[in-house]
Design a protein around this motif. Sequence first.
Motif, short mmCIF file in Angstrom:
data_model
loop_
_atom_site.label_atom_id
_atom_site.label_comp_id
_atom_site.label_asym_id
_atom_site.label_seq_id
_atom_site.Cartn_x
_atom_site.Cartn_y
_atom_site.Cartn_z
N VAL A 192 0.85 -1.19 0.00
CA VAL A 192 0.00 0.00 0.00
C VAL A 192 0.88 1.24 0.00
N ARG A 193 0.63 2.14 -0.91
CA ARG A 193 1.29 3.45 -0.92
C ARG A 193 0.25 4.45 -0.45
N TRP A 194 0.59 5.28 0.54
CA TRP A 194 -0.40 6.18 1.11
C TRP A 194 0.13 7.61 1.23
N LYS A 195 -0.80 8.51 1.39
CA LYS A 195 -0.49 9.93 1.58
C LYS A 195 -1.37 10.43 2.73
N THR A 241 4.10 11.05 2.90
CA THR A 241 3.73 9.79 2.26
C THR A 241 4.45 8.62 2.92
#
Length: 66
Positions: free
Chosen positions: A2-5, A29
């Motif tokens: 998961v890539r999140w901001k 991020t």
Amino acid sequence: MVRWKAHGNYAGGFPGAPAEAAGRLLTFTGTDILRIADGKLAEYWANADSLLFFQQLGIRDMPVAS
């Protein structure tokens, strides 16, 4: 994976952050990696852009654990 901001207003209380940072909008991020084995969470790794977080707060020196 998961890539999140994340973003939000800083409410204060982080060691080393100046008082004038309170109320500042922060954005940073990160990446989380999860490994599932036999239908269960077996491992979890998290990585956040802490340097960007510190820069936005105006922290000049890294906090040292005692």
